[in-house]
Design a protein around this motif. Sequence first.
Motif, PDB file in Angstrom:
ATOM      1  N   ASP A 205       0.831  -1.200   0.000  1.00  0.00           N
ATOM      2  CA  ASP A 205       0.000   0.000   0.000  1.00  0.00           C
ATOM      3  C   ASP A 205       0.868   1.253   0.000  1.00  0.00           C
TER       4      ASP A 205
ATOM      5  N   ARG B 183       1.110   4.240  -2.905  1.00  0.00           N
ATOM      6  CA  ARG B 183       0.992   5.680  -2.641  1.00  0.00           C
ATOM      7  C   ARG B 183       2.220   6.428  -3.140  1.00  0.00           C
TER       8      ARG B 183
ATOM      9  N   GLU C 164       1.980   6.754  -6.927  1.00  0.00           N
ATOM     10  CA  GLU C 164       1.002   7.775  -7.309  1.00  0.00           C
ATOM     11  C   GLU C 164       1.570   9.176  -7.099  1.00  0.00           C
ATOM     12  N   ALA C 165       2.290   9.370  -6.018  1.00  0.00           N
ATOM     13  CA  ALA C 165       2.869  10.687  -5.751  1.00  0.00           C
ATOM     14  C   ALA C 165       3.940  11.029  -6.777  1.00  0.00           C
TER      15      ALA C 165
END
Length: 57
Positions: free
Chosen positions: A38, A42, A45-46
């Motif tokens: 997870d 993230r 995506e950042a």
Amino acid sequence: MAALAWLLIPLVAAVGAGLWGSWANRTRKTRGDGPELDGYARFREAMEKTPPGARGA
């Protein structure tokens, strides 16, 4: 008799190490890869986001 006393020292050390190892390993719980994956998602995506005001090529 002194030789037996010297042989007893490594035996006691080995038994102690075995007991300590079993005690140290008893509290460990196996954890899945869920939280790590997870966090990686993230992170990706950042990194894919473009900062505001940046010009595209």
